[in-house]
Design an enzyme around this catalytic site. Structure first.
Site, PDB file in Angstrom:
ATOM      1  N   ASP A   1       1.008  -1.274  -0.223  1.00  0.00           N
ATOM      2  CA  ASP A   1      -0.029  -0.077  -0.012  1.00  0.00           C
ATOM      3  C   ASP A   1       0.799   1.108   0.129  1.00  0.00           C
ATOM      4  O   ASP A   1       1.896   1.189   0.348  1.00  0.00           O
ATOM      5  CB  ASP A   1      -0.949  -0.046   1.164  1.00  0.00           C
ATOM      6  CG  ASP A   1      -1.939  -0.939   1.171  1.00  0.00           C
ATOM      7  OD1 ASP A   1      -2.419  -1.270   0.188  1.00  0.00           O
ATOM      8  OD2 ASP A   1      -2.515  -1.455   2.224  1.00  0.00           O
TER       9      ASP A   1
ATOM     10  N   ASP B   1      -6.866  -1.348  -4.490  1.00  0.00           N
ATOM     11  CA  ASP B   1      -7.945  -1.177  -3.758  1.00  0.00           C
ATOM     12  C   ASP B   1      -8.858   0.051  -4.383  1.00  0.00           C
ATOM     13  O   ASP B   1      -9.987  -0.117  -4.271  1.00  0.00           O
ATOM     14  CB  ASP B   1      -7.600  -0.383  -2.538  1.00  0.00           C
ATOM     15  CG  ASP B   1      -6.679  -1.159  -1.817  1.00  0.00           C
ATOM     16  OD1 ASP B   1      -6.976  -2.545  -1.931  1.00  0.00           O
ATOM     17  OD2 ASP B   1      -5.618  -0.979  -0.931  1.00  0.00           O
TER      18      ASP B   1
END
Length: 165
Positions: A119, A141
């Site tokens: 991330d 995401d």
């Protein structure tokens, strides 16, 4: 292959390629692991975070068994979504399912290669001395959330959707 299914497959591939390319660039070219957080705007930073859990950091565990379990759930989910996509009756739903599949596969590749999801996008805001900070996320995401939002929108259009397997 129907035109709708082709569009869904293209959406899945585009989401997967964009996700993996961004992560490869951040890890290997920008070298964010050694460089540290990069301020892009007053409200946005590139900041490396390794997510060993699932969405929003739930079920955090770096044990090999937990990672294998999460990968197994992801594989089953992708297969179910692919069958649903193949049966979908609307272009929007098919593309939405493709985005979800591409995002899921992108995060699955991370989990397989690194034992965690990469991330990097971190939005934050400070108002009157109070700092608001959102979860760190990635392009996979974004594709998953956009796909879910498009599925919800499609479900309200009144066109009967194919039943999920």
């Amino acid at each position: 292959m129907t035109p709708h299914l082709r569009a869904g497959v293209i959406a899945a591939i585009a989401a997967l390629v964009a996700d993996q390319a961004s992560k490869l660039w951040l890890l290997n070219v920008l070298d964010i692991a050694h460089r540290g957080a990069v301020k892009v705007a007053p409200f946005f930073d590139l900041e490396l975070a390794w997510n060993v859990g699932i969405s929003f950091g739930w079920l955090q565990s770096d044990s090999p068994m937990a990672q294998v379990g999460l990968m197994a759930v992801k594989v089953v989910a992708v297969v179910v979504l692919a069958v649903w996509m193949a049966r979908s009756r609307t272009l929007l739903a098919t593309v939405a399912l493709g985005l979800i599949i591409g995002g899921a596969v992108g995060n699955g590749i991370d989990r397989f290669l690194h034992g965690a999801v990469v991330d990097f996008a971190h939005f934050h805001l400070e108002i009157s001395g109070i700092r608001y900070s959102w979860y760190v996320f990635n392009l996979a995401d974004v594709a998953i959330v956009a796909g879910v939002a498009a599925l919800l929108y499609d479900s309200f259009l009144g066109v009967p959707a194919a039943k999920a397997p």
